[in-house]
Design an enzyme around this catalytic site. Sequence first.
Site, mmCIF file in Angstrom:
data_model
loop_
_atom_site.group_PDB
_atom_site.id
_atom_site.type_symbol
_atom_site.label_atom_id
_atom_site.label_comp_id
_atom_site.label_asym_id
_atom_site.label_seq_id
_atom_site.Cartn_x
_atom_site.Cartn_y
_atom_site.Cartn_z
ATOM 1 N N HIS A 143 0.293 -5.703 0.612
ATOM 2 C CA HIS A 143 -0.701 -5.921 -0.448
ATOM 3 C C HIS A 143 -0.054 -6.538 -1.689
ATOM 4 O O HIS A 143 -0.727 -7.067 -2.568
ATOM 5 C CB HIS A 143 -1.367 -4.568 -0.805
ATOM 6 C CG HIS A 143 -2.647 -4.717 -1.559
ATOM 7 N ND1 HIS A 143 -3.401 -3.643 -1.970
ATOM 8 C CD2 HIS A 143 -3.323 -5.808 -1.983
ATOM 9 C CE1 HIS A 143 -4.479 -4.075 -2.616
ATOM 10 N NE2 HIS A 143 -4.450 -5.387 -2.637
ATOM 11 N N ASP A 176 9.932 -3.126 8.875
ATOM 12 C CA ASP A 176 11.229 -3.829 8.958
ATOM 13 C C ASP A 176 11.305 -4.896 7.862
ATOM 14 O O ASP A 176 12.389 -5.221 7.365
ATOM 15 C CB ASP A 176 11.385 -4.556 10.304
ATOM 16 C CG ASP A 176 11.553 -3.601 11.479
ATOM 17 O OD1 ASP A 176 12.068 -2.489 11.272
ATOM 18 O OD2 ASP A 176 11.168 -3.986 12.596
ATOM 19 N N ASP A 198 13.114 4.694 15.100
ATOM 20 C CA ASP A 198 12.399 4.622 13.825
ATOM 21 C C ASP A 198 11.058 5.346 13.957
ATOM 22 O O ASP A 198 10.225 4.978 14.797
ATOM 23 C CB ASP A 198 12.179 3.150 13.455
ATOM 24 C CG ASP A 198 11.667 2.983 12.024
ATOM 25 O OD1 ASP A 198 10.906 3.853 11.559
ATOM 26 O OD2 ASP A 198 12.035 1.976 11.396
ATOM 27 N N ASP A 204 18.972 -9.920 10.025
ATOM 28 C CA ASP A 204 18.894 -8.807 9.081
ATOM 29 C C ASP A 204 17.819 -9.131 8.032
ATOM 30 O O ASP A 204 17.871 -10.193 7.402
ATOM 31 C CB ASP A 204 20.271 -8.655 8.407
ATOM 32 C CG ASP A 204 20.330 -7.461 7.461
ATOM 33 O OD1 ASP A 204 19.270 -6.931 7.079
ATOM 34 O OD2 ASP A 204 21.462 -7.082 7.091
ATOM 35 N N LEU A 251 0.821 -1.212 0.000
ATOM 36 C CA LEU A 251 0.000 0.000 0.000
ATOM 37 C C LEU A 251 0.854 1.259 0.000
ATOM 38 O O LEU A 251 0.501 2.249 -0.635
ATOM 39 C CB LEU A 251 -0.916 -0.024 1.237
ATOM 40 C CG LEU A 251 -1.889 1.132 1.417
ATOM 41 C CD1 LEU A 251 -2.881 1.218 0.260
ATOM 42 C CD2 LEU A 251 -2.662 0.988 2.725
HETATM 43 CA CA CA Z 1 12.059 -0.323 11.344
#
Ligand code: CA
Length: 330
Positions: free
Chosen positions: A131, A298, A257, A313, A64
């Site tokens: 999506h 993430d 973040d 990672d 999205l």
């Molecule tokens: Ca993040």
Amino acid sequence: MTVFLSRLRLPLRTLLRTCWCGLLRHLQRFVLALAATTLLFGASAHANSGYTQTRYPIVLVHGLFGFDSFLGVDYFYGIPSALSQDGARVFVAQVSAANSTEVRGEQLLKQVKNIMAITGASKVNLIGHSHGGPTIRYVAGVAPQLVASVTSIGGVNKGSRVADILRGVAPAGGLSEAVVNNAAKAFVALINLGSGGTSLPQTPTAALSSLSTAGSLDFNRRFPQALPTGCGSGAELVNGVRYYSWTGTLPLTNVLDISDGALSIMSLVFGEANDGLVSACSSRLGKHLGDYRQNHLDEVNQVVGLRDWFSVDPVTLYRQQANRLKLLGL
Ligand code: CA
């Protein structure tokens, strides 16, 4: 005179030999240094170990928040380069950020055919986020002969509670729907501004309908391939297409973040494991590869790689998946 010359010739020969040998030694050192430098540069510029060298091109499909790049930051942050440096041919699709799964799916199908024409490949490996999960399932459903594999990451495969709530406060044709629609359009406009604009049609209410539980159930009746009935894995191989999924289950991963706050607030509406936008159960498709300490952003290594540093990672997961596909001959 002759004696003098012969005496002189000897040291001269010795001198010339000494100079010549010295020059040779210098030249030899220079050539060796040049070769070493070339090897070093070659190693860094072409570090193609073949680890991600899939037979078919990899096509990444956004969700999205559909920007190919936002203020210079890729949606799949650092992922295309990490895949291509070890051999994969990678393409990033650009479909409508906010529209129905079917509209996005048709846009993607056209791009898949273009990629096949450009590369000469007979199939592609599709990887979709959010999506992008249902979007790639659409293409695999209508054209399985063009698709080697489908990998859904944080995929909205059985709807999102957040979309349900947004639809719930926006009844069809009502004033609140117009308000919500305008707000969502403004959000999409901002994203498009950041990515340099797009002429692709945006219909936020259609996107929300597709991402709601009811909309997803309707889509799943028509495209049931590889969906599990419960919360485990579904079939790995359907109509010649391999299906995989993974997701995050930790909404708050890094306080630095800026997206973590919103994802944490949204995560409270679920009442079950989720990544801030999608529940763990909704994400399941085909062979489930794992739940990770990641939130919804993430999963595409955003924002700019800020994540839980003790977890795997996100980029590594994409590389491992490319290697998995490679080993399957895909
Ligand atoms: Ca993040």
